[in-house]
Design a protein around this motif. Structure first.
Motif, PDB file in Angstrom:
ATOM      1  N   MET A   1      82.252  35.534  19.520  1.00  0.00           N
ATOM      2  CA  MET A   1      81.138  36.447  19.767  1.00  0.00           C
ATOM      3  C   MET A   1      81.257  36.791  21.169  1.00  0.00           C
ATOM      4  N   LYS A   2      80.802  38.222  21.241  1.00  0.00           N
ATOM      5  CA  LYS A   2      81.069  38.918  22.353  1.00  0.00           C
ATOM      6  C   LYS A   2      80.054  38.284  23.693  1.00  0.00           C
ATOM      7  N   PRO A   3      80.269  38.077  24.944  1.00  0.00           N
ATOM      8  CA  PRO A   3      79.571  37.469  25.941  1.00  0.00           C
ATOM      9  C   PRO A   3      78.485  38.582  26.380  1.00  0.00           C
ATOM     10  N   ILE A   4      77.441  38.054  26.466  1.00  0.00           N
ATOM     11  CA  ILE A   4      76.289  39.041  26.987  1.00  0.00           C
ATOM     12  C   ILE A   4      76.825  39.778  28.442  1.00  0.00           C
ATOM     13  N   PRO A   5      76.774  40.999  28.874  1.00  0.00           N
ATOM     14  CA  PRO A   5      77.151  41.595  29.922  1.00  0.00           C
ATOM     15  C   PRO A   5      75.884  40.881  30.923  1.00  0.00           C
ATOM     16  N   GLN A   6      76.540  41.008  32.284  1.00  0.00           N
ATOM     17  CA  GLN A   6      75.884  40.439  33.267  1.00  0.00           C
ATOM     18  C   GLN A   6      74.556  41.386  33.589  1.00  0.00           C
ATOM     19  N   LYS A   7      74.513  42.476  33.412  1.00  0.00           N
ATOM     20  CA  LYS A   7      73.394  43.389  33.552  1.00  0.00           C
ATOM     21  C   LYS A   7      72.142  43.173  32.822  1.00  0.00           C
ATOM     22  N   TRP A   8      72.711  42.713  31.594  1.00  0.00           N
ATOM     23  CA  TRP A   8      71.550  42.378  30.613  1.00  0.00           C
ATOM     24  C   TRP A   8      71.247  41.068  30.847  1.00  0.00           C
ATOM     25  N   ARG A   9      71.830  39.978  31.365  1.00  0.00           N
ATOM     26  CA  ARG A   9      71.429  38.694  31.822  1.00  0.00           C
ATOM     27  C   ARG A   9      70.413  38.930  32.925  1.00  0.00           C
ATOM     28  N   ILE A  10      70.715  40.037  33.945  1.00  0.00           N
ATOM     29  CA  ILE A  10      69.875  40.057  34.879  1.00  0.00           C
ATOM     30  C   ILE A  10      68.457  40.601  34.544  1.00  0.00           C
ATOM     31  N   ALA A  11      68.496  41.675  33.533  1.00  0.00           N
ATOM     32  CA  ALA A  11      67.226  42.149  33.107  1.00  0.00           C
ATOM     33  C   ALA A  11      66.415  41.324  32.142  1.00  0.00           C
ATOM     34  N   LEU A  12      67.147  40.354  31.625  1.00  0.00           N
ATOM     35  CA  LEU A  12      66.403  39.347  30.937  1.00  0.00           C
ATOM     36  C   LEU A  12      65.721  38.354  31.414  1.00  0.00           C
ATOM     37  N   ALA A  13      66.333  37.942  32.750  1.00  0.00           N
ATOM     38  CA  ALA A  13      65.945  37.125  33.740  1.00  0.00           C
ATOM     39  C   ALA A  13      64.787  37.602  34.391  1.00  0.00           C
ATOM     40  N   TRP A  14      64.850  38.838  34.646  1.00  0.00           N
ATOM     41  CA  TRP A  14      63.503  39.666  35.621  1.00  0.00           C
ATOM     42  C   TRP A  14      62.359  39.695  34.576  1.00  0.00           C
TER      43      TRP A  14
END
Length: 161
Positions: A1-14
């Protein structure tokens, strides 16, 4: 499975932070009657469970006890929701690249300031008021959430080593 890009992790966190903040705003926007119905109903149910659980009869002064339970529940609700907010604000700062110590201080400040604005907002809601004690409870909840985040962060970091 492809890892979630960092920018998406940041967006999800906020995004989670925004969702919790909106939930707090919605609770605070309830007028005194709506808010009282929710906490009053819960308090009556807890009192009823307590009397049945311990085989105690409902006492005449039970209404005083129900009011005390309601007061405690309301304060615990304040602290709990801000604990959740503090945890997720700290997470969002860390995910955004802040060092843990900086993220912790920023998260406590942001959570406390949001609590202050929330109390100010209640000045404009019928039957509600701005209470300094609630600001302190909100800030305390946020600080506890940040400390819990630090514990979780440190455990996760040591487990990955």
């Amino acid at each position: 499975m492809k890892p979630i890009p960092q920018k998406w992790r940041i967006a999800l966190a906020w995004g989670i932070v925004a969702a919790v903040a909106v939930a707090i705003f919605c609770f605070s926007a309830q007028n005194a009657e709506e808010s009282g119905e929710v906490s009053g109903s819960l308090s009556m149910n807890l009192y009823s469970i307590y009397t049945r659980l311990f085989g105690l009869p409902c006492i005449a002064g039970g209404s005083d006890l129900v009011l005390q339970i309601e007061h405690i529940l309301r304060k615990l609700a304040h602290m709990s929701i801000y604990l959740v907010l503090g945890f997720f604000v700290a997470n969002a700062f860390v995910r955004s690249g802040c060092r843990l110590r900086t993220a912790m201080f920023a998260a406590v400040a942001v959570t406390f300031l949001y609590g202050v604005t929330d109390e100010f907002h209640q000045l404009f809601v019928p039957g509600r008021s701005c209470q300094f004690s609630d600001m302190l409870i909100d800030g305390t909840g946020g600080a506890i959430g940040v400390l819990i985040y630090r514990i979780v962060f440190n455990k996760a970091k040591s487990a990955s080593v």
